[in-house]
Design a protein around this motif. Structure first.
Motif, PDB file in Angstrom:
ATOM      1  N   GLU A 191      -2.947   4.709   8.642  1.00 32.73           N
ATOM      2  CA  GLU A 191      -3.827   3.555   8.807  1.00 32.73           C
ATOM      3  C   GLU A 191      -3.328   2.684   9.959  1.00 32.73           C
ATOM      4  O   GLU A 191      -2.228   2.882  10.469  1.00 32.73           O
ATOM      5  CB  GLU A 191      -3.893   2.725   7.513  1.00 32.73           C
ATOM      6  N   HIS A 244       0.851  -1.200   0.000  1.00 31.89           N
ATOM      7  CA  HIS A 244       0.000   0.000   0.000  1.00 31.89           C
ATOM      8  C   HIS A 244       0.886   1.249   0.000  1.00 31.89           C
ATOM      9  O   HIS A 244       1.160   1.843   1.055  1.00 31.89           O
ATOM     10  CB  HIS A 244      -0.922  -0.001   1.223  1.00 31.89           C
ATOM     11  N   GLN A 284      -1.158  14.369   8.873  1.00 33.52           N
ATOM     12  CA  GLN A 284      -2.468  14.314   8.217  1.00 33.52           C
ATOM     13  C   GLN A 284      -2.800  15.644   7.549  1.00 33.52           C
ATOM     14  O   GLN A 284      -3.309  15.666   6.421  1.00 33.52           O
ATOM     15  CB  GLN A 284      -3.552  13.957   9.235  1.00 33.52           C
ATOM     16  N   GLN A 290      -1.156   9.823   4.565  1.00 31.65           N
ATOM     17  CA  GLN A 290      -2.221   8.893   4.934  1.00 31.65           C
ATOM     18  C   GLN A 290      -1.799   7.992   6.079  1.00 31.65           C
ATOM     19  O   GLN A 290      -0.712   7.418   6.062  1.00 31.65           O
ATOM     20  CB  GLN A 290      -2.626   8.042   3.724  1.00 31.65           C
ATOM     21  N   HIS A 308     -10.802  18.747   6.834  1.00 29.83           N
ATOM     22  CA  HIS A 308     -11.848  18.159   7.678  1.00 29.83           C
ATOM     23  C   HIS A 308     -12.158  19.148   8.816  1.00 29.83           C
ATOM     24  O   HIS A 308     -11.886  18.859   9.981  1.00 29.83           O
ATOM     25  CB  HIS A 308     -11.383  16.818   8.242  1.00 29.83           C
ATOM     26  N   LYS A 345      -8.900   2.560   9.067  1.00 27.20           N
ATOM     27  CA  LYS A 345      -8.697   3.645   8.106  1.00 27.20           C
ATOM     28  C   LYS A 345     -10.009   4.382   7.853  1.00 27.20           C
ATOM     29  O   LYS A 345     -11.044   4.039   8.414  1.00 27.20           O
ATOM     30  CB  LYS A 345      -8.150   3.094   6.796  1.00 27.20           C
ATOM     31  N   GLY A 346      -9.924   5.380   6.989  1.00 32.60           N
ATOM     32  CA  GLY A 346     -11.109   6.064   6.503  1.00 32.60           C
ATOM     33  C   GLY A 346     -11.859   6.854   7.545  1.00 32.60           C
ATOM     34  O   GLY A 346     -11.289   7.370   8.513  1.00 32.60           O
ATOM     35  N   MET A 347     -13.174   6.936   7.368  1.00 30.58           N
ATOM     36  CA  MET A 347     -14.011   7.772   8.218  1.00 30.58           C
ATOM     37  C   MET A 347     -14.011   7.294   9.673  1.00 30.58           C
ATOM     38  O   MET A 347     -14.038   8.113  10.593  1.00 30.58           O
ATOM     39  CB  MET A 347     -15.443   7.784   7.670  1.00 30.58           C
ATOM     40  N   LYS A 348     -13.965   5.985   9.892  1.00 29.31           N
ATOM     41  CA  LYS A 348     -13.953   5.474  11.270  1.00 29.31           C
ATOM     42  C   LYS A 348     -12.726   5.993  12.028  1.00 29.31           C
ATOM     43  O   LYS A 348     -12.825   6.388  13.187  1.00 29.31           O
ATOM     44  CB  LYS A 348     -13.972   3.948  11.271  1.00 29.31           C
TER      45      LYS A 348
END
Length: 266
Positions: free
Chosen positions: A188, A104, A181, A186, A227, A132-135
């Motif tokens: 994770e 990745h 960030q 990124q 964000h 990862k992501g929104m969580k």
């Protein structure tokens, strides 16, 4: 690995957990601030057995955050892993993290789950993090997105001039992750447990008012316009924790620990 007067038992187990990794293409940089002769002697003895171990010392104490940065400057690998001198990396930690980062390329920083062990090495709780992501983004409103001693990240981050902020002595890790960030890196987490994190005494006592003040400063400093809602909420939450009575904060963490222990039993 930044070290300061860990017991001979702890530091030995910590270093041996690196020696016993399934993945063997590593160097171990120990930025040692120890003044205890026993600790210094054990580190030097273990370093003398393997030329992949490099011990870094100064005539004056570096301090934890400066020691971390000294290690980053000395590191030569494609990836940089972090751990403290009383923690234990599980044997497949490096292999899992390297394999994931190789597959990745978009991921710059990778953490994982960890057991919490007491001074005798018994597992008493654990921590896992959204992958990862929104969580993970929502989790970051309330908590640190990564467990610092589980982290592995690309050395390109350091080569670009990114280091721990020495002014953030109580929140150097979360400040670093939030800054990365904000700059588009990124982050994770692996779902796997890759480390035993040692805690002596009550884990809730590690979260004090001073730490939350630094946490608040770190979040304000690294407001993320990509964000804005999440960043605003994280600032508000960290400020509320500063105002909250210590008894409430302890209760929150103790309930969290009790839940983790119950899940561990299942």
């Amino acid at each position: 690995m930044a070290t300061f007067n860990e017991s001979a038992e702890y530091i030995t187990a910590s270093i041996e957990s690196i020696l016993n990794q399934n993945y063997q293409n590593w160097e171990l940089i120990i930025a040692d601030d120890s003044t205890r002769l026993e600790t210094v002697s054990v580190i030097d003895s273990l370093a003398g057995r393997d030329n992949r171990i490099f011990v870094l010392r100064h005539s004056e104490r570096m301090g934890f955050v400066c020691a971390l940065n000294e290690g980053l400057k000395r590191a030569r690998g494609k990836y940089i892993a972090r751990m403290d001198g009383d923690d234990i990396s599980l044997p497949d930690r490096f292999q899992r993290e390297v394999d994931y980062l190789e597959r990745h390329e978009e991921v710059s920083v990778l953490g994982g789950a960890m057991n919490i062990i007491n001074k005798k090495g018994k597992i008493v709780s654990y921590r896992n993090y959204p992958q990862k992501g929104m969580k993970l983004l929502l989790w970051s409103i309330l908590r640190n997105p990564l467990a610092h001693p589980t982290v592995m990240f690309r050395s390109a981050i350091v080569q670009s001039g990114m280091y721990y902020d020495v002014k953030q002595k109580k929140a150097e890790d979360i400040e670093f992750w939030l800054r990365l960030q904000k700059n588009g890196y990124q982050i994770e987490n692996l779902p796997n447990t890759i480390l035993n994190y040692r805690v002596e005494g009550d884990l809730s006592l590690k979260r004090n008012k001073e730490q939350w003040k630094y946490n608040f400063i770190a979040r304000k400093k690294n407001f993320n316009w990509n964000h804005p809602l999440c960043s605003s909420l994280s600032i508000i939450v960290s400020f509320l924790f500063i105002l909250a009575p210590s008894s409430i904060i302890k209760r929150i963490y103790r309930q969290e620990n009790s839940k983790a222990i119950n899940e561990l039993k299942l």
